[in-house]
Design an enzyme around this catalytic site. Sequence first.
Site, short mmCIF file in Angstrom:
data_model
loop_
_atom_site.label_atom_id
_atom_site.label_comp_id
_atom_site.label_asym_id
_atom_site.label_seq_id
_atom_site.Cartn_x
_atom_site.Cartn_y
_atom_site.Cartn_z
N ASP A 205 0.01 3.93 0.44
CA ASP A 205 -0.69 5.02 1.49
C ASP A 205 -0.13 4.79 3.07
OD1 ASP A 205 -2.21 5.68 -0.63
OD2 ASP A 205 -4.18 4.91 0.34
N GLY B 229 -3.85 8.89 -0.57
CA GLY B 229 -4.20 8.80 0.79
C GLY B 229 -5.78 8.74 1.03
N MET C 94 1.47 9.58 -11.49
CA MET C 94 2.86 9.55 -11.76
C MET C 94 3.61 8.97 -10.72
SD MET C 94 2.93 13.06 -13.75
CE MET C 94 4.63 13.03 -14.15
N THR D 232 0.87 -1.16 0.14
CA THR D 232 -0.01 0.11 0.04
C THR D 232 0.91 1.18 0.13
OG1 THR D 232 -1.26 1.57 1.34
CG2 THR D 232 -0.42 -0.55 2.53
O1 LIG Z 1 -7.72 5.02 -9.10
P1 LIG Z 1 -7.53 3.70 -8.39
O2 LIG Z 1 -6.70 2.50 -9.12
O3 LIG Z 1 -8.83 3.44 -7.71
O4 LIG Z 1 -6.42 4.04 -7.25
C1 LIG Z 1 -6.69 5.20 -6.30
C2 LIG Z 1 -6.33 4.76 -4.85
O5 LIG Z 1 -5.12 4.11 -4.77
C3 LIG Z 1 -4.43 4.26 -3.49
O6 LIG Z 1 -3.27 4.89 -3.39
C4 LIG Z 1 -4.30 2.99 -2.85
O7 LIG Z 1 -5.12 2.35 -2.72
P2 LIG Z 1 -5.16 0.63 -2.72
O8 LIG Z 1 -4.03 0.36 -1.50
O9 LIG Z 1 -6.29 0.30 -2.24
O10 LIG Z 1 -4.52 -0.02 -3.95
C5 LIG Z 1 -5.58 5.23 -2.75
O11 LIG Z 1 -5.10 6.15 -2.04
C6 LIG Z 1 -6.24 5.63 -4.01
O12 LIG Z 1 -7.50 6.20 -3.50
#
Ligand SMILES: O=P(O)(O)OC[C@H]1O[C@](O)(COP(=O)(O)O)[C@@H](O)[C@@H]1O
Length: 535
Positions: free
Chosen positions: A307, A351, A459, A305
């Site tokens: 995040d 995040g 990016m 993750t």
């Molecule tokens: O546009 P996508 O692929 O849904 O990803 C956006 C999401 O990815 C993240 O960076 C990480 O999400 P995951 O850990 O669920 O992959 C979130 O903060 C963000 O909302």
Amino acid sequence: MNSLSPAIGTSTIRPSTNFYGDHELLLISSVKLIKLSPPLTCRKMRMRVVAQAKSAVVVSNNIDFSDPEWKVKYQREFEARFNIPHITDVFPDAVSYPSTFCLKMRTPVTEDFAQGYPSDEEWHGYINNNDRVLLKTINYSSPTSAGAECIDPDCTWVEQWVHRAGPREKTYFKPEEVKAAIVTCGGLCPGLNDVIRQIVITLEIYGVKQIVGIPFGYRGFSNEELAEMPLSRKVVQNIHLSGGSLLGVSRGGPKVSDIVDSIQERGINMLFVLGGNGTHAGANAIHDECRRRRMQVAVVGVPKTIDNDIMLMDKTFGFDTAVEEAQRAINSAYIEAHSAYHGIGIVKLMGRSSGFIAMHASLASGQIDICLIPEVPFNLHGPHGVLQHLKYLLETKGSAVVCVAEGAGQDFLEKTNAKDASGNAVLGDIGVHIQQQIKKYFKEFGVTTDVKYIDPTYMIRACRANASDGILCTVLGQNAVHGAFAGFSGITVGICNTHYVYFPIPEVIAQPKVVDPNSRMWHRCLTSTGQPDFL
Ligand SMILES: O=P(O)(O)OC[C@H]1O[C@](O)(COP(=O)(O)O)[C@@H](O)[C@@H]1O
Ligand SMILES: Nc1ncnc2c1ncn2[C@@H]1O[C@H](COP(=O)(O)OP(=O)(O)O)[C@@H](O)[C@H]1O
Ligand SMILES: [Mg+2]
């Protein structure tokens, strides 16, 4: 189960929604100062916190602290919760084999023995199953200490041990009988290829010949058009040099029972699952279903993750890279803002529910005046709002830069209730909203501003891992393989106080890790930006 939601100056008690119904525990977490009304002095605030923290702990905790044995009992329950499931729990007669992983080897002479010959020397490179790592290392003398995480009202020191990761001398799989599969799920994250690569390399060192990649996340188990990808050291040798995932990722996908059907049909007996909280919930369900069907399959997770929102770990891979890459966007926003008349730069970083990237990127850059994260409520308007502070910054400094986490200020945006394929809420764009509000606000005052909004999120996510993440991925990938060979399943790997450990999956996904507004790190961020309380 009692739970107190974060409120003005109270201690927050977060119930651990652990999956062990018979010994549900309450984890008492930090004394939080989320919403402090301005007229209180720090001393007054502190007194209120002590009073409320103490009463909250006593009221909400189902541990009987008058019992002289409470600490021992707590530790015993902790040990049970953090026990890592093993193949012998279900198959007590499972046969063990001496490990084929030994770094005291002779150079192979023929291709038949590609993994080399064990030398005659004894090798002391194995981990003992009883080795443990300390989960918490600070002994808080008071619940009012910044970021204090206490179990009882006196914040008694209680050692909490978790299992050390690494190769075991006794293994439960014969390399020639292993079919290992790797799957990457959820959103992208720098380092996915590094982990895939290291899992493959380590499996080959054990002597495994059948290694496959499942394409496009859990979907690859059900979509017959998606063929599994044969993997070897040769295939993965250079994949870490680029971002993304060699195997592809996806959200959503088949039911757990369909995934396990597919695992059975394919003859997979080691599954490495790279993903975040959703993926791990899936991995744990796969592990449970395999046990229910009495299949000898090791399911091992590697937390992914960007995040950094997975509990109990120092950090997750990709996070460091994200913080580093965010510097480029922040610096551009700073230069744009600094070079313009009344320039304001806004940078949005990822995040969904936690502001770690925004907080760390702000700290690293030293160029941020306002950092906004989901964990710390703020007002845009009003005498203490963000806009008023921006006005002050333009008057005193001439320019300003705002860093906002994507999950911050969602209450200001229209709710859509939209969900992605995995069931995650689709967020509105807080960066665009802040930009519009800034423009409108200053227009009303007749003040000219030049507002530039940068959204570098995808990016950043598509980058290759930096050196420090590269090392983390390497160690996690190796440990995932060691865990599987040692016969563990339903576990995930992590770094804890700089040591590498195995956690039972339910413990790391009980809730997302969030920034504690009373932590020293958030206080450091506030010190660095100089921003006031926006409530
Ligand atoms: O546009 P996508 O692929 O849904 O990803 C956006 C999401 O990815 C993240 O960076 C990480 O999400 P995951 O850990 O669920 O992959 C979130 O903060 C963000 O909302
Ligand atoms: N509670 C759950 N049980 C089983 N599978 C889940 C669960 N939540 C999510 N998944 C699956 O895990 C995968 C990744 O989940 P997602 O939330 O998109 O990403 P992340 O793992 O990064 O949180 C998806 O294929 C999704 O269907
Ligand atoms: Mg997630």
